[in-house]
Design a protein around this motif. Structure first.
Motif, short mmCIF file in Angstrom:
data_model
loop_
_atom_site.label_atom_id
_atom_site.label_comp_id
_atom_site.label_asym_id
_atom_site.label_seq_id
_atom_site.Cartn_x
_atom_site.Cartn_y
_atom_site.Cartn_z
N LYS A 122 -2.60 11.42 -5.37
CA LYS A 122 -3.16 10.30 -6.12
C LYS A 122 -3.19 10.55 -7.63
N GLY A 168 0.77 -1.24 0.00
CA GLY A 168 0.00 0.00 0.00
C GLY A 168 0.80 1.28 0.00
N VAL A 169 2.10 1.23 -0.28
CA VAL A 169 2.91 2.46 -0.22
C VAL A 169 2.76 3.31 -1.49
N1 LIG Z 1 -2.09 10.80 -0.70
C1 LIG Z 1 -1.42 9.99 -1.49
N2 LIG Z 1 -1.93 8.81 -1.83
C2 LIG Z 1 -1.22 7.99 -2.63
C3 LIG Z 1 0.05 8.33 -3.10
N3 LIG Z 1 0.52 7.30 -3.85
C4 LIG Z 1 -0.46 6.37 -3.84
N4 LIG Z 1 -1.50 6.77 -3.10
C5 LIG Z 1 -2.73 6.05 -2.79
O1 LIG Z 1 -2.42 4.99 -1.91
C6 LIG Z 1 -3.25 3.88 -2.15
C7 LIG Z 1 -2.39 2.65 -2.44
O2 LIG Z 1 -1.68 2.89 -3.63
P1 LIG Z 1 -1.19 1.71 -4.56
O3 LIG Z 1 -0.46 2.33 -5.68
O4 LIG Z 1 -2.27 0.79 -4.88
O5 LIG Z 1 -0.18 1.02 -3.54
P2 LIG Z 1 0.61 -0.34 -3.77
O6 LIG Z 1 1.94 -0.16 -3.11
O7 LIG Z 1 0.62 -0.70 -5.19
O8 LIG Z 1 -0.29 -1.34 -2.94
P3 LIG Z 1 -0.18 -2.94 -2.98
O9 LIG Z 1 0.02 -3.35 -4.37
O10 LIG Z 1 -1.46 -3.38 -2.39
O11 LIG Z 1 0.98 -3.28 -2.10
C8 LIG Z 1 -4.12 4.26 -3.33
O12 LIG Z 1 -5.35 4.75 -2.83
C9 LIG Z 1 -3.36 5.40 -3.99
O13 LIG Z 1 -4.21 6.29 -4.69
C10 LIG Z 1 0.60 9.61 -2.72
O14 LIG Z 1 1.72 10.01 -3.06
N5 LIG Z 1 -0.18 10.39 -1.90
#
Ligand SMILES: Nc1nc2c(ncn2[C@@H]2O[C@H](COP(=O)(O)OP(=O)(O)OP(=O)(O)O)[C@@H](O)[C@H]2O)c(=O)[nH]1
Ligand SMILES: [Mg+2]
Length: 391
Positions: A368, A209-210
């Protein structure tokens, strides 16, 4: 044990009376103040222990020790008066030159000790009396997420190296701190992926989720990063590509290839030869999950990435991140991506990460929105956040 009581106008008088009857080896058990029933004056009453058989005080003996078990102690030599005189005359007989040298060394040592003491007093004084604007900036650095040791070191540098010294203005202090921090930022050389004719396989790894998937899209869309390249994205998420990824693919024309089963990965990689850049979005797993490292190693063996970017979110606790980062570092990542700059105001953590991870920064994520919320690792991006309220 027989207990006897004596009274007197003072403790000394009561004990004196007891000693008169039982000798000077009496054992004093207790003493208390009592009132004389005749005239109401104060008296001291003592109680002493007396041997029942002969009416004498039982003298205390040390507990008996099995002397045979004890190793005989070396016999202590008692210096006689003659020995002592001998030592003195030996000292006096020494050549005055030796004595003078000793005296000189002792004097030098005393002077040195005095200097060290002065230095100590001076340092603690100076530390305690940091000028008000230095102290305010130090506290602000800690509030902004700097480790207190780093904030302390930065302020000390500013104090000693600002041309105006203690009279430095806030702007001058911040200027010196910025110079110091600038040297700590390592930037990833994007030419490694933009200016090469070789196909580049880039794998993004990091805790759940990062923002890995979001950053994959951001990198693919950024005009100065991969927008000019023929890019394909491989999603390794066991639940398939996210809706956001599918929508991005439709909008940008970047193909997203899903890999659901482990054994599909080699086949998928073989199909990627026609692309200039292949971005592999590794699904988030807890690094503490069983077999995590084994799974990561298997992935890297099949994917054979040219670059591994470690993704970390700025709103994560630094210590938590370091606990998992130590495992990711075993994969030898070549760059660091920091996301969620918009979800913290403790941006000073960035410099702790720089210090500890020693990885060059590829990009920052700050929201996002795929096409907007990304920044290249420009020092002013971080400085504006850190010092915007103090300029
Ligand atoms: N506020 C904010 N939210 C972000 C940012 N980057 C990603 N998100 C949000 O964080 C959530 C998780 O982002 P993902 O890109 O799915 O994260 P991931 O690392 O791929 O997650 P997994 O594949 O489940 O490990 C989503 O709701 C994104 O929109 C950012 O820089 N700022
Ligand atoms: Mg993901």
């Amino acid at each position: 044990m027989n207990v006897k009581y004596y009274t007197g106008r003072s403790l000394a008088e009561a004990i004196g009376r007891a000693k008169r009857d039982y000798g000077s080896d009496i054992i004093l058990l207790d003493s208390k103040e009592i009132r004389n029933e005749m005239d109401g004056s104060k008296l001291v009453q003592v109680s002493i222990s007396v041997d029942e058989k002969n009416g004498k005080v039982k003298s205390w003996r040390p507990p008996s020790v099995d002397r045979q078990k004890e190793r005989p102690l070396p016999k202590k030599e008692v210096e006689s008066k003659e020995d002592f005189n001998q030592v003195i005359s030996n000292i006096l007989a020494r050549r005055p030159k030796t004595l003078n040298q000793e005296k000189q060394i002792l004097e030098e040592l005393a002077a040195l000790k005095e200097q060290v003491n002065q230095l100590k007093i001076k340092t603690t004084d100076e530390e305690a009396k940091l000028p008000e604007n230095f102290e305010r900036i130090r506290q602000n650095l800690i509030k902004k997420g700097f480790k207190s040791s780093m904030a302390e070191a930065l302020i000390k540098k500013a104090y000693y190296f600002s041309p105006a010294g203690a009279q430095a203005t806030s702007a001058e202090i911040i200027h010196t701190i910025k110079n110091e921090l600038r040297s700590k930022i390592k930037r990833y050389d994007l030419a490694q992926i933009t200016d090469t004719a070789q196909r580049q396989v880039i794998m993004l790894v990091g805790p759940t989720g990062v923002g890995k998937t979001t950053m994959v899209m951001k990198l693919a869309a950024h005009p100065k990063i991969l927008a000019q390249k023929e890019v394909a994205i491989i999603s390794t998420d066991p639940y398939g590509p996210s809706e956001a990824l599918k929508a991005f693919s439709k909008m940008s024309g970047v193909p997203v290839i899903e890999k659901k089963r482990e054994d599909e990965l080699s086949e998928v990689m073989r199909r990627m030869n026609g692309y200039e850049v292949v971005l592999v979005d590794v699904a988030g797993t807890s690094p503490f999950a069983p077999n995590f490292m084994k799974k990561m190693e298997d992935y890297t063996k099949i994917i054979k990435p040219d670059q591994i970017f470690l993704v970390a979110a700025m709103n994560t606790d630094v210590e938590d991140f370091f606990a998992s980062a130590s495992l990711y570092l075993l994969l030898k990542p070549s760059g660091l991506i920091l996301t969620k700059f918009d979800e913290t105001n403790r941006w000073g953590k960035f410099f702790t990460l720089m210090d500890e991870l020693d990885l060059p920064v590829v990009a920052f994520g700050e929201g996002k929105r795929i096409f907007i919320d990304i920044a290249l690792p420009d020092e002013n991006y971080v400085f504006n956040k850190l010092f915007e309220d103090q300029a």
